[in-house]
Design a protein around this motif. Structure first.
Motif, PDB file in Angstrom:
ATOM      1  N   UNK A  74       0.165  15.519 -21.883  1.00  0.00           N
ATOM      2  CA  UNK A  74      -0.828  16.136 -22.794  1.00  0.00           C
ATOM      3  C   UNK A  74      -1.438  17.411 -22.206  1.00  0.00           C
ATOM      4  N   UNK A  75      -0.586  18.220 -21.579  1.00  0.00           N
ATOM      5  CA  UNK A  75      -0.994  19.524 -21.042  1.00  0.00           C
ATOM      6  C   UNK A  75      -1.976  19.425 -19.879  1.00  0.00           C
ATOM      7  N   UNK A  76      -2.069  18.255 -19.229  1.00  0.00           N
ATOM      8  CA  UNK A  76      -2.866  18.093 -18.013  1.00  0.00           C
ATOM      9  C   UNK A  76      -2.037  17.270 -17.031  1.00  0.00           C
ATOM     10  N   UNK A  95       0.828  -1.202   0.000  1.00  0.00           N
ATOM     11  CA  UNK A  95       0.000   0.000   0.000  1.00  0.00           C
ATOM     12  C   UNK A  95       0.864   1.253   0.000  1.00  0.00           C
ATOM     13  N   UNK A  96       0.415   2.265  -0.704  1.00  0.00           N
ATOM     14  CA  UNK A  96       1.131   3.536  -0.750  1.00  0.00           C
ATOM     15  C   UNK A  96       0.131   4.631  -1.082  1.00  0.00           C
ATOM     16  N   UNK A  97       0.523   5.872  -0.825  1.00  0.00           N
ATOM     17  CA  UNK A  97      -0.310   7.018  -1.174  1.00  0.00           C
ATOM     18  C   UNK A  97       0.585   8.131  -1.691  1.00  0.00           C
ATOM     19  N   UNK A  98       0.150   8.767  -2.758  1.00  0.00           N
ATOM     20  CA  UNK A  98       0.866   9.902  -3.327  1.00  0.00           C
ATOM     21  C   UNK A  98      -0.086  11.092  -3.355  1.00  0.00           C
ATOM     22  N   UNK A  99       0.291  12.154  -2.662  1.00  0.00           N
ATOM     23  CA  UNK A  99      -0.487  13.390  -2.686  1.00  0.00           C
ATOM     24  C   UNK A  99       0.149  14.362  -3.666  1.00  0.00           C
ATOM     25  N   UNK A 100      -0.668  15.182  -4.284  1.00  0.00           N
ATOM     26  CA  UNK A 100      -0.177  16.228  -5.169  1.00  0.00           C
ATOM     27  C   UNK A 100      -1.143  17.397  -5.102  1.00  0.00           C
ATOM     28  N   UNK A 101      -0.785  18.545  -5.679  1.00  0.00           N
ATOM     29  CA  UNK A 101      -1.741  19.651  -5.720  1.00  0.00           C
ATOM     30  C   UNK A 101      -3.013  19.305  -6.484  1.00  0.00           C
ATOM     31  N   UNK A 102      -2.980  18.233  -7.268  1.00  0.00           N
ATOM     32  CA  UNK A 102      -4.128  17.848  -8.089  1.00  0.00           C
ATOM     33  C   UNK A 102      -5.059  16.868  -7.393  1.00  0.00           C
ATOM     34  N   UNK A 125      -9.792  20.645 -10.027  1.00  0.00           N
ATOM     35  CA  UNK A 125     -10.679  20.016 -11.009  1.00  0.00           C
ATOM     36  C   UNK A 125     -10.821  18.533 -10.692  1.00  0.00           C
ATOM     37  N   UNK A 126     -11.952  17.917 -11.083  1.00  0.00           N
ATOM     38  CA  UNK A 126     -12.154  16.493 -10.817  1.00  0.00           C
ATOM     39  C   UNK A 126     -11.429  15.630 -11.851  1.00  0.00           C
ATOM     40  N   UNK A 127     -11.152  14.369 -11.514  1.00  0.00           N
ATOM     41  CA  UNK A 127     -10.562  13.449 -12.494  1.00  0.00           C
ATOM     42  C   UNK A 127     -11.595  13.027 -13.529  1.00  0.00           C
ATOM     43  N   UNK A 128     -11.126  12.795 -14.755  1.00  0.00           N
ATOM     44  CA  UNK A 128     -12.018  12.321 -15.809  1.00  0.00           C
ATOM     45  C   UNK A 128     -12.302  10.831 -15.612  1.00  0.00           C
ATOM     46  N   UNK A 129     -13.358  10.286 -16.225  1.00  0.00           N
ATOM     47  CA  UNK A 129     -13.623   8.852 -16.125  1.00  0.00           C
ATOM     48  C   UNK A 129     -12.447   8.030 -16.667  1.00  0.00           C
ATOM     49  N   UNK A 130     -12.225   6.835 -16.146  1.00  0.00           N
ATOM     50  CA  UNK A 130     -11.125   5.990 -16.634  1.00  0.00           C
ATOM     51  C   UNK A 130     -11.244   5.724 -18.125  1.00  0.00           C
ATOM     52  N   UNK A 131     -10.090   5.755 -18.802  1.00  0.00           N
ATOM     53  CA  UNK A 131     -10.043   5.484 -20.236  1.00  0.00           C
ATOM     54  C   UNK A 131      -8.647   4.997 -20.592  1.00  0.00           C
ATOM     55  N   UNK A 148      -8.410  10.551  -6.266  1.00  0.00           N
ATOM     56  CA  UNK A 148      -9.440  11.359  -5.615  1.00  0.00           C
ATOM     57  C   UNK A 148      -9.093  12.833  -5.762  1.00  0.00           C
ATOM     58  N   UNK A 149     -10.041  13.618  -6.254  1.00  0.00           N
ATOM     59  CA  UNK A 149      -9.837  15.054  -6.414  1.00  0.00           C
ATOM     60  C   UNK A 149     -11.186  15.741  -6.536  1.00  0.00           C
TER      61      UNK A 149
END
Length: 209
Positions: A152-154, A129-136, A188-194, A167-168
């Motif tokens: 890709x600019x995101x 288990x691990x967790x990575x936090x970011x400003x996003x 901003x929220x994350x987009x659906x998985x793709x 989670x965002x």
């Protein structure tokens, strides 16, 4: 999606360079601030570590400590090993803080303040288990290989193996092997998985390896 994950894994092995939102439950002994937890495996360009007010230049085999903020220079690439099973690769202009680490199972918490990151755990053994936090947002991980950082600019997150929760902005998405998500900006929220295409996967790897 599995094909994308396999491509990611193959490219990562081929390109290796030389010799709180949610709390992560960390069992047993957590290392104290300033204790040694790993070392630099390879470095191209420049990197340094901040421990409190002290700054030290990094080179191959240099030790790393709990609480270090690891910073890379322009056009630099850094690979580090933590504990027995954890590998991190940082690209140019990256900044990563090692917040927590558990000796017993290599679980940890990290803060990705800037730049791209590739996190991998050795395949043999129990999940890590691990967790990575970011400003996003927050990335919750279990025994996986994944990329997080500019793409890709995101801000993009892509899973090559395992499973990741992103989670965002009050939204959570679950990424399985071959899935990715985008976060356009902090807040901003994350987009659906793709699934990500081969070109984007290659570009993500090239930014860290």
């Amino acid at each position: 999606m599995a094909d994308c994950g396999a491509l990611f894994s193959r490219l990562a092995r081929r390109q290796v360079i030389g010799a709180g939102a949610a709390a992560l439950a960390l069992p047993r002994t957590v290392l104290a601030q300033g204790e040694g937890i790993g070392h630099v495996q390879a470095l191209r360009g420049q990197a340094f570590a901040l421990t409190g007010q002290a700054r030290r230049a990094l080179e191959a085999q240099a030790p790393l400590y709990l609480g270090d903020v690891v910073v890379t220079g322009q056009a630099s690439r850094l690979q580090i090993r933590l504990g027995r099973r954890t590998r991190l690769a940082l690209g140019a202009n990256a900044r990563l803080r090692i917040d927590r680490f558990v000796i017993a199972d290599d679980s940890g918490e990290y803060e990705l303040q800037a730049g791209p990151l590739l996190l991998e755990h050795d395949e043999n053994g129990p999940t890590v288990p691990a967790a990575v936090r970011s400003p996003y947002g927050l990335i919750a991980v279990r025994g996986t290989r994944f990329f997080a950082g500019p793409s890709n600019d995101v801000f993009g997150v892509f899973v090559a193996s395992g499973r990741v929760s992103v989670q965002a902005a009050g939204r959570s998405v679950l990424l399985d092997e071959g899935d990715g998500t985008n976060i356009a900006r902090p807040g901003a929220p994350p987009t659906p998985p793709a699934p990500w295409g081969e070109r984007r996967i290659r570009a993500a790897l090239a930014s860290v390896l």
